[in-house]
Structures are given as structure tokens and as C-alpha cells.
Design a protein around this motif. Structure first.
Motif, short mmCIF file in Angstrom:
data_model
loop_
_atom_site.label_atom_id
_atom_site.label_comp_id
_atom_site.label_asym_id
_atom_site.label_seq_id
_atom_site.Cartn_x
_atom_site.Cartn_y
_atom_site.Cartn_z
N ALA A 25 4.86 9.04 8.40
CA ALA A 25 5.89 8.36 9.18
C ALA A 25 5.99 8.92 10.59
CB ALA A 25 7.24 8.48 8.47
N ILE A 26 5.89 10.25 10.72
CA ILE A 26 5.99 10.88 12.04
C ILE A 26 4.83 10.46 12.94
CG2 ILE A 26 5.88 13.10 13.25
CD1 ILE A 26 7.42 14.28 10.84
N VAL A 27 3.61 10.44 12.38
CA VAL A 27 2.45 10.06 13.18
C VAL A 27 2.54 8.60 13.61
CG1 VAL A 27 -0.05 9.77 13.15
CG2 VAL A 27 0.97 11.80 12.14
N THR A 28 2.91 7.71 12.70
CA THR A 28 3.02 6.30 13.07
C THR A 28 4.15 6.08 14.07
OG1 THR A 28 4.44 5.88 11.13
CG2 THR A 28 2.07 5.49 10.89
N LEU A 29 5.20 6.87 13.96
CA LEU A 29 6.28 6.80 14.96
C LEU A 29 5.74 7.15 16.33
CD1 LEU A 29 9.25 6.58 15.82
CD2 LEU A 29 9.56 8.95 15.06
N GLY A 30 4.87 8.16 16.39
CA GLY A 30 4.26 8.53 17.67
C GLY A 30 3.44 7.40 18.26
N PHE A 31 2.64 6.72 17.42
CA PHE A 31 1.86 5.59 17.90
C PHE A 31 2.78 4.48 18.42
CE2 PHE A 31 -1.67 6.86 14.79
CZ PHE A 31 -2.34 7.56 15.78
N GLY A 32 3.88 4.26 17.69
CA GLY A 32 4.81 3.22 18.11
C GLY A 32 5.45 3.50 19.45
N GLU A 33 5.61 4.77 19.80
CA GLU A 33 6.20 5.13 21.09
C GLU A 33 5.16 5.12 22.21
OE1 GLU A 33 9.63 5.86 21.78
OE2 GLU A 33 9.54 4.70 19.93
N ILE A 34 3.90 5.37 21.87
CA ILE A 34 2.85 5.42 22.89
C ILE A 34 2.63 4.06 23.53
CG2 ILE A 34 0.35 5.68 23.19
CD1 ILE A 34 0.49 8.00 21.17
N VAL A 35 2.58 3.01 22.72
CA VAL A 35 2.23 1.68 23.24
C VAL A 35 3.22 1.19 24.29
CG1 VAL A 35 1.91 -0.74 22.62
CG2 VAL A 35 0.87 1.05 21.23
N PRO A 36 4.55 1.22 24.06
CA PRO A 36 5.47 0.79 25.12
C PRO A 36 5.37 1.65 26.38
CG PRO A 36 6.61 0.87 23.02
CD PRO A 36 5.29 1.52 22.81
N VAL A 37 5.10 2.95 26.22
CA VAL A 37 4.95 3.82 27.39
C VAL A 37 3.74 3.40 28.21
CG1 VAL A 37 4.45 6.17 28.13
CG2 VAL A 37 6.17 5.77 26.37
N ALA A 90 0.80 -1.23 0.00
CA ALA A 90 0.00 0.00 0.00
C ALA A 90 0.83 1.27 0.00
CB ALA A 90 -0.95 0.00 1.20
N GLY A 91 2.15 1.17 0.23
CA GLY A 91 3.00 2.36 0.18
C GLY A 91 2.83 3.31 1.34
N LEU A 92 2.41 2.80 2.51
CA LEU A 92 2.17 3.64 3.69
C LEU A 92 3.34 3.44 4.66
CD1 LEU A 92 -1.59 2.69 4.15
CD2 LEU A 92 -0.68 4.71 2.99
N LEU A 93 4.21 4.43 4.76
CA LEU A 93 5.42 4.31 5.57
C LEU A 93 5.06 4.30 7.05
CD1 LEU A 93 8.44 4.10 5.80
CD2 LEU A 93 8.59 6.59 5.59
N ASP A 94 5.24 3.15 7.69
CA ASP A 94 4.87 2.95 9.09
C ASP A 94 6.15 2.74 9.91
OD1 ASP A 94 3.86 2.23 11.53
OD2 ASP A 94 2.49 0.70 10.77
N LEU A 95 6.46 3.70 10.78
CA LEU A 95 7.64 3.60 11.64
C LEU A 95 7.29 3.16 13.05
CD1 LEU A 95 9.76 6.74 10.62
CD2 LEU A 95 9.97 4.37 9.85
N GLY A 96 6.04 2.80 13.27
CA GLY A 96 5.64 2.37 14.61
C GLY A 96 5.04 0.98 14.62
#
Length: 672
Positions: A165-177, A73-79
């Protein structure tokens, strides 16, 4: 001579292998690869290698899941590690003693099913002890992660590239916190322990790596099978169309909101499976297992293997996972031995495993610079065309047949097929469409002309839903379509081409045309995966329809059926875009400068085709700057200037209109 003969024999064998159909190659490779996978534990020599391979399967699952989101799908997911964590904690909470809710009769069915137990402590209220089985939890955690995937994906629907990418990165950091601070649910930073291991027919997997190896192998096989089925389906083509050009995908009937959320959900579900498998094997889950470096490592696997390449992603995931767990450790020992040999204290202190993030960064940088398509790209090799296939002299008057078309006499019904009234569109202080009123009857061929910047393409964008009008109405067969999303307008029978060609460049000619058929097909995710007879028949009909359309263009496109469109000539790219628009089975076809870049002979050939399409009952609105051609093929001509309709009528009438001469023809002569 013998060496030369062996080399030539190897090349001939490779050529024959590449010449086999994809389905035949899969029939050969599948049992071979499964056999190798089944034999490996017995040939590995020790349990440590089997354990490393079982852990590697976790990352293969993660890479396959991320490949759906990023590669298809071409959706860059960093989280992406967030879904890994949700799946892991989902099973960990359900299969450990961390959560003990109060007992009520609602838990009785689960107690009867053996998934929970009632705990009675004297002097305290009764509580529930969770010990859910691993097997149903695989499905449950996948569903939970799919829901979270849609929830995380919904706010990003309008974002692309860096912002996504920035928004998905934020989601990726929220879950471990959250996992680190929600002590009651996750036991905080200490994590979950004592997670139950899987059992199958009374056999407890325990801590032996062998059952987990075979379980991981089975999960990977299923994930690969699902990925292949999705990639080669209506769903996969929609994802890849969004990846290549989201705007053009919408103009071909792809609902980008639906398919983006679906990509997030499917990718998250596979990540949840990986998390469940991983913690079932380790019997513990801590927040530090799901941090940002995990997302980076999985992204490296996808980029290294090749975006959208299933085989490439699997091989790259195995390599990177084993690089982390085995290869770097062995290399470190060799470096230490070299240090002792040469007397270098520095080499004796080197620990390559601590430089893992540096290695991942180097891989990403080098791949982006030298091989963006990955080591094993998804683009298939195609054979060179023969001289006969390359030869295509312009031919006029060829018969055009479309099985679904129903001829409509010019000027047909009294009610216009398309009725535009008072259409207005402004960009700041500039009026791109000013109170335009236009009616087009079924079977007509109407041309829209005017100088550059007169609002012709804006008119097309308003009709096809790529822009929302500020005022006025647009009706198709009496039904309001103004302001509808572009994919809904396509489904109602309006298709278009673009002034600047917008094809799906990394897809083949056939795949581009099949995307055009998207709105006329029905298969969803389950249909794509299970490939039931109804879905197979639908795909066969779509391919037959595509071949029928390609036959219109003869030797221009048919021999290039499997060629990626980025390798076509400019004129053939134009023809492919027109063919893709025809695949939508339009009632109204909007052609935006279709003859641009063609020589006079090719232009006349194309105009014959356009008149033939009109003869099949397809109503056509044409934008074209070659005025002699416009005057020859059109039933009526509409002239725009600065967003205002200044003339409308028969070609001869418009040609002699003073306002047209002043606004268009006169300017052109003065410029010359």
C-alpha cells in the motif's frame, strides 16, 4: 391474514429466485437493467441528473478497475488515481494543441488518416497539430496504462499488505507531481484545455450530457461483462487464489509474478478508459483532478460494495458518486432549512460537501468493524444440506477411478522417479536438511517419519520449490527441479498438501479444485474474455475432472460442491486439500500429515484411499505421526532426526532399528 400471506408469498418468490441458476438469473436481469439504463435519461426530468449519472459512470469504471487489483487479486493499491491521470492526460495531449512536435515525413500516414495536421507558419519550421480521434484513443490509452500498470507493479511483486500500500501510494503521488511540473507536455498546473470532444459518424458530442451518458453506460456494460468473464475463468481463479493464499497458489501451479502483473495491467487499463472518457466530457485536465482523495474514494466504493463483488462495486460506486455530486448538496439545503426553522446559525453554515473525506473515512472504519465482506459480498448463498446429504458413515474399500491415471507397478523403472542427492538447507546455525540422499521409484509409497522439528516438512518445501536448497540436487525423471519456482515444479508433476491446511477459504470446494487444475489448462486473458468454443470445452473438461475427483470422496464432499470451504468440518477441509492436489494430475504426490484431526475410522478410510491412489500409478511420499498406520501402508520408511536421515528400509526393519527407537519411539515413550 392477508398481510401474512403477502409476506409468505414474497419469501417464496425470493426463495425461487435464489434457487435459479446464476446463468438464468443473468438472462433475466441483463435486459431489465439495460432497459432501465436506456430509459433513465428520458425519465430523469432534467439534464443535470443525466450529467450527474454520466459522471458517476466514470467512477463505476474506476471502481471496476480497482476491483480487479484489490478485489480479485488482493493487492491493496492506494495510488490507483495515477492510472486515471495517465489515461486522461494521454487523450488530452493527443486531442489538444499542447504538444507540437516538428513535422517530418513520418507523420504523413497519420495526416492522411486525419489524426494530425501540418501547421505552417511563415518564417518558422513546420509543426504537427494533434487531433486524434476519441475512439482509437480509448484503446491506445488503455494499452499505455496497462504498460504503466506493469511498470508500477513490477517493484511490488514481493510486497504484501502495508508495504504494498505504501509503495502504490508513492506511485499515486508521483504522477500528479510530474503532471504539475512538466510544462512542455502537460501545461503544468494550468492543465490542458480545448480537448476535442468525441465525434461519431459526423455527430459531435459537444457539451450535451446525453451522448456522454449513453457512452458511459456502454463502457460500464463492457467493463462489467469483462469482469464477469475474467472472474469465472482460469485467470480469475488464479487471482483469487493469490488473494487467499499466495504460497498455496504457487503450490497449485499459479505463477504469482505473471498474474500479479496481469492484475495491475488489467486494472490500470480500465482506469485509463475512465480517464479518457472523463476528460473527453470535461474537455480539460488538471493535476488537481487526480490526487490522493480520488484513490481513497474509489477504494471506499470497492470496500463498501464488497471485495470481488462486481454487482456490489457497481452499486456502491453509483451511490458514492451520487453522494458526492447530488445527495450531499440536497442534504445541505435541508440542513440549512432546518437551521432557519430552529434559528441555528451553525446549521445554516454547514456545508456537508466539505466533509467528504471525513465521510469516506467513516465509511471505511465502519465497514472494517461491522461488515468487512461489504454490503453485497461476492460469496454466494448455498442451500442447506438434506439429512441424507449430511449423513456420511466411514466406508472402506470403495473403488477409485481417475481417467487420466496410468497404473504403475511398485518399484517400476530402474531409474527413480525422484532422486535427491546431498540435499542441504540451513537456517542460521540450524541444519534443517543435512546431506539427505533419497530415491523414490515410480509407484512406491514411501513414508517419512521423525520427531517434531526433524526436517520432514522442510524436505517437502525443498522438493516443491517453496524453499531453495543451499546444496545438493533434486531430480524428477532425471530432470533437475531443485531451485525451480513452485509453479514450474507443479507443471512437471509434483503436488502436495500442507501440514497446516492451506485452502482458499472464500472459494467453493469446486473452485478450489479448479485452481488445482490450473497448470493443465491453457486459457489466457483473451480466451477468458471472448470465451471461444475451445475455452468453453476446456472449462467443461475441468469441471468433469473435478467431479471425478470428488466422487472419490463420495458423500463427504459431493453435496458440498458449491459451499465455501471455510464452512467445512476439519476432516472435510483435509479431504478437499487432498482432492485439490489430485486435480494437478501428479506423478508424485506429497501428503503432509493428511490424517491429522481425523478419528480412527476416518484415518483407516483415508489410508485405503491413499493405497488406491498408489494403485493408480501415483507415487506417494507420506508424512504421518500415526506410526501404526505408517507401518501398515508403506513400502519403505525413511526416518529423519535433526535434518539427518538416520534410517531407511522396510517398515519392519525400521521399527526395530535402535537409532529410530532412540530418536523417535524412545523419546515418545519417555514423554508419555
Amino acid at each position: 391474514m392477508r398481510a401474512l400471506a403477502e409476506r409468505l408469498g414474497g419469501r417464496v418468490g425470493l426463495h425461487r429466485w435464489r434457487g435459479l441458476p446464476v446463468a438464468r438469473r443473468r438472462q433475466i436481469l441483463t435486459p431489465v437493467l439495460i432497459g432501465i439504463g436506456l430509459v433513465f435519461p428520458f425519465a430523469a426530468g432534467n439534464a443535470g441528473n443525466v450529467d450527474a449519472a454520466a459522471n458517476a459512470f466514470t467512477y463505476v469504471l474506476l471502481a471496476l478497475g480497482l476491483n480487479i487489483v484489490v478485489g480479485f487479486a488482493g493487492l491493496l493499491d492506494l495510488g490507483y488515481a495515477a492510472f486515471f491521470a495517465i489515461g486522461a492526460y494521454g487523450y488530452g495531449i493527443a486531442a489538444s494543441g499542447q504538444l507540437k512536435p516538428g513535422w517530418s515525413s513520418l507523420w504523413a500516414p497519420l495526416e492522411w488518416a486525419g489524426q494530425v495536421s501540418r501547421l505552417a507558419v511563415p518564417g518558422q519550421p513546420e509543426t504537427v497539430q494533434f487531433h486524434f480521434s476519441f475512439w482509437p484513443m480509448l484503446a491506445v490509452t488503455a494499452i499505455i496504462c496497462a504498460i504503466f500498470g506493469m511498470l508500477f507493479g513490477a517493484p511490488t511483486l514481493r510486497l504484501r499488505g502495508d508495504y504494498l500500500a505504501i509503495v502504490t501510494l508513492g506511485f499515486g503521488e508521483i504522477v500528479p507531481v510530474v503532471a504539475r511540473n512538466w510544462d512542455e507536455l502537460t501545461n503544468g498546473a494550468q492543465g490542458l484545455g480545448g480537448i476535442h470532444t468525441p465525434k461519431l459518424f459526423g455527430f459531435d458530442f459537444g457539451f450535451s450530457p446525453y451522448p456522454y451518458y449513453f457512452l458511459g453506460l456502454g463502457l460500464v456494460a463492457v467493463a462489467v461483462w469483462i469482469s464477469i468473464r475474467l472472474q469465472e475463468s482460469r485467470v480469475g481463479r488464479a487471482w483469487m487464489a493469490i488473494r487467499e493464499d499466495e504460497l498455496a497458489a504457487g503450490a497449485m501451479g499459479v505463477n504469482h509474478v505473471h498474474y500479479k502483473l496481469l492484475a495491475f495491467a488489467m486494472g490500470a487499463a480500465v482506469g485509463g478508459l475512465a480517464g479518457t472518457f472523463y476528460v473527453a466530457k470535461l474537455t480539460t485536465a488538471t493535476p488537481d483532478m487526480f490526487t490522493f482523495p480520488v484513490s481513497v474514494m474509489v477504494l471506499v466504493m470497492v470496500v463498501l460494495g464488497g471485495l470481488g463483488s462486481i454487482r456490489g462495486v457497481v452499486l456502491a460506486a453509483l451511490f458514492v458518486a451520487l453522494l458526492q455530486s447530488v445527495i450531499l448538496q440536497d442534504l445541505t439545503e435541508y440542513v440549512h432549512a432546518l437551521g432557519r426553522l430552529v434559528g441555528s446559525p451553525f446549521l445554516q453554515r454547514v456545508e456537508l460537501i466539505t466533509s467528504l473525506e471525513l465521510i469516506f473515512g467513516l465509511i471505511l472504519v465502519l465497514m472494517m468493524i461491522f461488515r468487512r465482506e461489504g454490503l453485497w459480498p461476492a460469496v454466494r448463498r448455498v442451500s442447506a444440506l438434506t439429512r441424507e446429504q449430511q449423513a456420511a458413515a466411514p466406508a472402506r474399500g470403495a473403488a477409485v477411478r481417475l481417467s487420466w491415471a496410468r497404473p504403475e507397478p511398485a518399484g517400476g523403472p530402474a531409474r527413480p522417479l525422484l532422486l535427491i542427492e546431498g540435499l542441504t538447507k540451513r537456517f542460521g546455525g540450524v541444519s534443517a536438511a543435512a546431506d539427505i540422499t533419497l530415491g523414490v521409484r515410480a509407484g512406491e509409497l514411501v513414508s517419512v517419519i521423525g520427531p517434531n522439528g526433524s526436517g520432514k516438512t522442510t524436505l517437502f518445501n525443498l522438493i516443491t520449490g517453496l524453499m531453495r536448497p543451499d546444496g545438493g540436487s533434486i531430480r524428477l525423471e532425471g530432470q533437475m527441479i531443485g531451485g525451480l519456482p513452485s509453479h514450474e515444479i507443479v507443471a512437471r508433476g509434483v503436488a502436495r498438501t500442507f501440514q497446516n491446511i492451506r485452502l482458499f477459504n472464500n472459494l467453493s470446494v469446486l473452485e478450489n479444485l479448479l485452481v488445482g487444475e490450473h497448470a493443465r489448462l491453457e486459457a489466457g486473458v483473451l480466451g477468458a474474455i471472448l470465451r471461444l468454443p475451445r475455452v468453453r470445452a476446456e472449462e467443461r473438461r475441468a469441471v468433469v475432472s473435478a467431479l471425478e475427483v470428488l466422487e472419490i470422496f463420495g458423500n463427504r464432499l459431493l453435496p458440498r460442491l458449491d459451499h465455501p470451504v471455510y464452512g467445512l468440518s476439519y476432516a472435510n477441509r483435509r479431504r478437499t486439500e487432498i482432492a485439490r492436489a489430485i486435480m494437478t494430475r501428479p506423478k508424485l504426490l506429497l501428503l503432509d500429515e493428511p490424517a491429522a484431526g481425523m478419528n480412527p475410522a476416518e484415518t483407516l478410510e483415508l489410508m485405503d484411499l491413499i493405497k488406491a491412489l498408489r494403485g493408480l500409478g501415483i507415487t506417494i511420499i507420506l508424512i504421518e505421526h500415526k506410526l501404526d498406520v505408517v507401518m501398515d501402508v508403506s513400502d519403505r520408511v525413511v526416518v529423519l532426526d535433526h535434518g539427518v536421515k538416520i534410517a531407511e528400509g522396510a517398515p519392519a526393519q525400521v521399527r526395530s532399528d535402535e537409532r529410530v527407537i532412540e530418536a523417535y519411539l524412545g523419546r515418545r515413550r519417555r514423554a508419555a
